[in-house]
Structures are given as structure tokens and as C-alpha cells.
Design a protein around this motif. Structure first.
Motif, PDB file in Angstrom:
ATOM      1  N   PHE A  10       5.582  20.010 -48.166  1.00  0.00           N
ATOM      2  CA  PHE A  10       4.316  20.752 -48.261  1.00  0.00           C
ATOM      3  C   PHE A  10       3.193  19.740 -48.089  1.00  0.00           C
ATOM      4  O   PHE A  10       3.122  18.752 -48.823  1.00  0.00           O
ATOM      5  CB  PHE A  10       4.193  21.457 -49.619  1.00  0.00           C
ATOM      6  N   VAL A  11       2.320  19.982 -47.110  1.00  0.00           N
ATOM      7  CA  VAL A  11       1.221  19.071 -46.801  1.00  0.00           C
ATOM      8  C   VAL A  11      -0.096  19.825 -46.987  1.00  0.00           C
ATOM      9  O   VAL A  11      -0.302  20.878 -46.361  1.00  0.00           O
ATOM     10  CB  VAL A  11       1.314  18.563 -45.342  1.00  0.00           C
ATOM     11  N   ARG A  28       9.130  15.952 -36.880  1.00  0.00           N
ATOM     12  CA  ARG A  28       9.903  15.094 -35.973  1.00  0.00           C
ATOM     13  C   ARG A  28      11.075  14.449 -36.715  1.00  0.00           C
ATOM     14  O   ARG A  28      12.171  14.280 -36.173  1.00  0.00           O
ATOM     15  CB  ARG A  28       8.994  14.003 -35.412  1.00  0.00           C
ATOM     16  N   ASP A  29      10.848  14.106 -38.006  1.00  0.00           N
ATOM     17  CA  ASP A  29      11.897  13.476 -38.808  1.00  0.00           C
ATOM     18  C   ASP A  29      12.888  14.492 -39.372  1.00  0.00           C
ATOM     19  O   ASP A  29      13.776  14.125 -40.147  1.00  0.00           O
ATOM     20  CB  ASP A  29      11.278  12.647 -39.936  1.00  0.00           C
ATOM     21  N   GLY A  30      12.688  15.785 -39.057  1.00  0.00           N
ATOM     22  CA  GLY A  30      13.694  16.786 -39.387  1.00  0.00           C
ATOM     23  C   GLY A  30      13.354  17.748 -40.503  1.00  0.00           C
ATOM     24  O   GLY A  30      14.149  18.642 -40.817  1.00  0.00           O
ATOM     25  N   ALA A  31      12.178  17.601 -41.132  1.00  0.00           N
ATOM     26  CA  ALA A  31      11.825  18.466 -42.260  1.00  0.00           C
ATOM     27  C   ALA A  31      11.255  19.804 -41.788  1.00  0.00           C
ATOM     28  O   ALA A  31      10.671  19.892 -40.704  1.00  0.00           O
ATOM     29  CB  ALA A  31      10.795  17.767 -43.147  1.00  0.00           C
ATOM     30  N   ALA A  32      11.427  20.832 -42.610  1.00  0.00           N
ATOM     31  CA  ALA A  32      10.657  22.064 -42.478  1.00  0.00           C
ATOM     32  C   ALA A  32       9.353  21.829 -43.234  1.00  0.00           C
ATOM     33  O   ALA A  32       9.374  21.311 -44.351  1.00  0.00           O
ATOM     34  CB  ALA A  32      11.410  23.236 -43.085  1.00  0.00           C
ATOM     35  N   VAL A  33       8.211  22.186 -42.642  1.00  0.00           N
ATOM     36  CA  VAL A  33       6.928  21.811 -43.229  1.00  0.00           C
ATOM     37  C   VAL A  33       6.005  23.008 -43.398  1.00  0.00           C
ATOM     38  O   VAL A  33       5.658  23.694 -42.421  1.00  0.00           O
ATOM     39  CB  VAL A  33       6.212  20.739 -42.376  1.00  0.00           C
ATOM     40  N   ALA A  34       5.581  23.254 -44.633  1.00  0.00           N
ATOM     41  CA  ALA A  34       4.497  24.200 -44.909  1.00  0.00           C
ATOM     42  C   ALA A  34       3.234  23.379 -45.107  1.00  0.00           C
ATOM     43  O   ALA A  34       3.283  22.299 -45.691  1.00  0.00           O
ATOM     44  CB  ALA A  34       4.806  25.006 -46.159  1.00  0.00           C
ATOM     45  N   PHE A  35       2.117  23.876 -44.580  1.00  0.00           N
ATOM     46  CA  PHE A  35       0.870  23.144 -44.786  1.00  0.00           C
ATOM     47  C   PHE A  35      -0.284  24.092 -45.052  1.00  0.00           C
ATOM     48  O   PHE A  35      -0.249  25.254 -44.653  1.00  0.00           O
ATOM     49  CB  PHE A  35       0.571  22.217 -43.601  1.00  0.00           C
ATOM     50  N   ASP A  76       4.288  27.821 -54.462  1.00  0.00           N
ATOM     51  CA  ASP A  76       5.420  28.684 -54.847  1.00  0.00           C
ATOM     52  C   ASP A  76       5.897  29.513 -53.650  1.00  0.00           C
ATOM     53  O   ASP A  76       7.101  29.698 -53.440  1.00  0.00           O
ATOM     54  CB  ASP A  76       5.022  29.609 -56.002  1.00  0.00           C
ATOM     55  N   GLU A  77       4.922  29.996 -52.841  1.00  0.00           N
ATOM     56  CA  GLU A  77       5.271  30.799 -51.666  1.00  0.00           C
ATOM     57  C   GLU A  77       6.067  29.964 -50.647  1.00  0.00           C
ATOM     58  O   GLU A  77       7.057  30.436 -50.076  1.00  0.00           O
ATOM     59  CB  GLU A  77       3.992  31.341 -51.017  1.00  0.00           C
ATOM     60  N   ALA A  78       5.631  28.731 -50.439  1.00  0.00           N
ATOM     61  CA  ALA A  78       6.339  27.850 -49.500  1.00  0.00           C
ATOM     62  C   ALA A  78       7.753  27.561 -50.001  1.00  0.00           C
ATOM     63  O   ALA A  78       8.712  27.524 -49.211  1.00  0.00           O
ATOM     64  CB  ALA A  78       5.563  26.544 -49.325  1.00  0.00           C
ATOM     65  N   LEU A  88       5.899  16.400 -51.284  1.00  0.00           N
ATOM     66  CA  LEU A  88       4.518  16.909 -51.341  1.00  0.00           C
ATOM     67  C   LEU A  88       3.602  15.823 -50.808  1.00  0.00           C
ATOM     68  O   LEU A  88       3.640  14.691 -51.295  1.00  0.00           O
ATOM     69  CB  LEU A  88       4.124  17.228 -52.787  1.00  0.00           C
ATOM     70  N   VAL A  89       2.778  16.162 -49.827  1.00  0.00           N
ATOM     71  CA  VAL A  89       1.763  15.225 -49.343  1.00  0.00           C
ATOM     72  C   VAL A  89       0.385  15.815 -49.648  1.00  0.00           C
ATOM     73  O   VAL A  89      -0.002  16.843 -49.087  1.00  0.00           O
ATOM     74  CB  VAL A  89       1.895  14.938 -47.838  1.00  0.00           C
TER      75      VAL A  89
END
Ligand code: NDP
Length: 246
Positions: A10-11, A28-35, A76-78, A88-89
């Protein structure tokens, strides 16, 4: 397989600038990302579309970081959407400038709410979804160590506050195998601090490397801290500033 395969990030503030580079790097490193983003729906949606077109997983959420309830609900939604949160970023931040006589208490409060309070709120919310190996990474600033001009007291204070916060949070979360660190950039070419802006030459004059960073360079340090290889780094505030504070 990529180093962050199976991980969820999460960013905050991922629509533009450093945050968008971090989103792309973690994908790119393979993560699923919510932002999250505050108001830039068009670039946020475009980033999601471009990631999905390349087979990545991304989700954009409109959340004002100053709204603690909305930030908690969004995290929580992510976690519901992607199953958990590993990384977390805390990137979202504002620079509001002004010298003592001119700087309003409204701007003081907004600086603290977005740059400091939201970091604590997001850490609280995201850590509830984290297991062993979790990562909390904040984008601080070299201005935590050096504020060489007038008009930056609230901003410098907000980034210095993160230095103490990661020291404390690293102790709170160490027993769970979660690391907490700050990345402290110097000048980075974004809308907040464009390389062709009026203060660029003055900044370069203070640096060992007389240039702005590319957002991707900052994302590289975040990618390292997010990776399993960085498991022994915690409570640290790491400059990536071209020698601005040297
Ligand atoms: P930009 O202003 O270019 O982008 C800011 C990002 O944060 C955008 O995605 C923006 O969303 C989001 N954002 C801003 N306020 C909020 C809010 N209240 N709630 C949610 N999201 C928000 O900034 P940078 O990329 O330059 O900066 C990112 C981080 O790096 C900040 O913490 C900054 O302090 C720090 N930093 C930057 C440096 C630089 O030279 N650029 C140097 C050192 C540190 P939206 O698009 O919707 O507005």
C-alpha cells in the motif's frame, strides 16, 4: 520469480512523482499494489490501467491522508481486495513554505496532519494486516538533517518527526519481524520540486552531486528496503540526497 512475488503493498500518494515511481517499482518486483491519491484521479487511473495492461495488479483509492478514518478504511479495503498487506510506503506529503511571520497555523496543522499524523495512522492500520517480514517505509527528507533556507521550519520539523517515529515504531514492531525505516531524499524532479524550478541552482550549489534525483532512484532504495534482503535494517533514516546533508 521476482523478489516481491506474492507480496501486497500500500503506497500513499501514488498518483504522481516519487509515489508513482515507487508503485511501478514494487509492481515490477512482483507485488500487487494499492495506492492512494488526494485529487489526481486521471493520472491515478492511467497508472492502474498501464499496470494492468502489463499483467500487474493495482488499485487506486481516493483518500485524503489528513482524514484518519478514511485512511484507515482505505487500508482495510486494500487488505480485503488483495488479502493482506506486507509493505506500507508512506509517501504522500506536502511542502507548505513560509517564514515565521507569514506561516499560518492552518498550514502548520496541514503539514503535521499529512506528513506526520497520517504516517502514524497508516502504520497502525496496515500493521494489523501484516505478518512476519512486514515493511513500513516512510519518505522523509534530507531536510530532517539540513534546512539551509528560511521558510521551511514546519516542513523540516515534519520530516524530523519521522526520524523519532521510526525509532520508536521499530521497537514496537520488531518482535513481530516488521521493519520500519525512513528514506530521506534530497531534491527529486517532481511537480513538488521541478528540475527547472527557480530554486534548482541554489540546491545544486549545496550538493556533492549537483543535480536532482530521478524519482526512480528513490524508488530503488524503497525496493531494497521492501525486499527480504533488507530484513536487518530497522529504525533507520537513510539519506539518498546527492550529498545535500554531507
Ligand atoms: P508531488 O507533489 O509530486 O506528489 C505528491 C503525491 O502525494 C501525489 O500523488 C499527491 O496526490 C499525494 N498527496 C499529496 N497530499 C495528499 C493527501 N493529503 N492525501 C493523499 N495523497 C496526497 O510530491 P513528490 O513526489 O515530490 O513527494 C513525495 C514525497 O517525497 C513527499 O513526502 C515529499 O515530502 C518527499 N520529498 C520530496 C522531495 C522532492 O524534492 N521532490 C525531496 C524530499 C522528500 P494528488 O496527485 O492527488 O495530488
Amino acid at each position: 520469480s521476482p523478489v516481491l512475488a506474492g507480496k501486497v503493498a500500500f503506497v500513499t500518494g501514488g498518483s504522481r512523482g516519487i509515489g508513482a515511481a515507487i508503485v511501478r517499482r514494487l509492481v515490477r518486483d512482483g507485488a500487487a499494489v494499492a495506492f492512494s491519491y488526494a485529487s489526481s484521479a486521471a493520472p491515478a487511473d492511467e497508472l492502474v490501467r498501464s499496470i494492468q495492461s502489463e499483467g500487474g495488479r493495482a488499485l487506486a483509492l481516493k483518500i485524503d491522508s489528513a482524514d484518519a478514518a478514511a485512511l484507515t478504511a482505505g487500508i482495510d479495503e486494500a487488505a480485503r481486495a488483495f488479502g493482506k498487506i506486507d509493505i506500507l510506503v508512506n509517501n504522500a506529503g506536502v511542502f507548505l513554505g513560509g517564514t515565521l511571520d507569514d506561516f499560518s497555523l492552518e498550514d502548520f496543522d496541514k503539514t503535521l496532519n499529512v506528513n506526520v499524523r497520517a504516517v502514524f495512522v497508516a502504520a497502525k492500520a496496515a500493521s494489523r494486516h501484516m505478518g512476519e517480514g512486514g515493511r513500513i517505509i516512510n519518505i522523509g527528507s534530507t531536510n530532517a538533517e539540513r534546512m539551509p533556507w528560511p521558510g521551511g521550519s514546519a516542513y523540516a520539523m515534519s520530516k524530523s518527526a519521522l526520524v523519532g517515529m521510526v525509532q520508536g515504531l521499530s521497537r514496537d514492531l520488531g518482535p513481530r519481524g516488521i521493519t520500519v525505516n525512513n528514506v530521506q531524499p534530497g531534491p527529486v524532479n517532481t511537480d513538488m520540486n521541478p528540475v527547472d524550478g527557480p530554486n534548482a541552482a541554489a540546491m545544486h550549489g549545496l550538493m556533492a552531486l549537483a543535480r536532482h534525483a530521478h524519482p526512480e532512484e528513490i524508488a530503488g532504495m524503497v525496493g531494497y528496503l521492501a525486499s527480504p534482503e533488507a530484513a536487518f535494517v530497522t529504525g533507520a533514516s537513510l539519506n539518498i540526497d546527492g550529498g545535500f546533508a554531507a
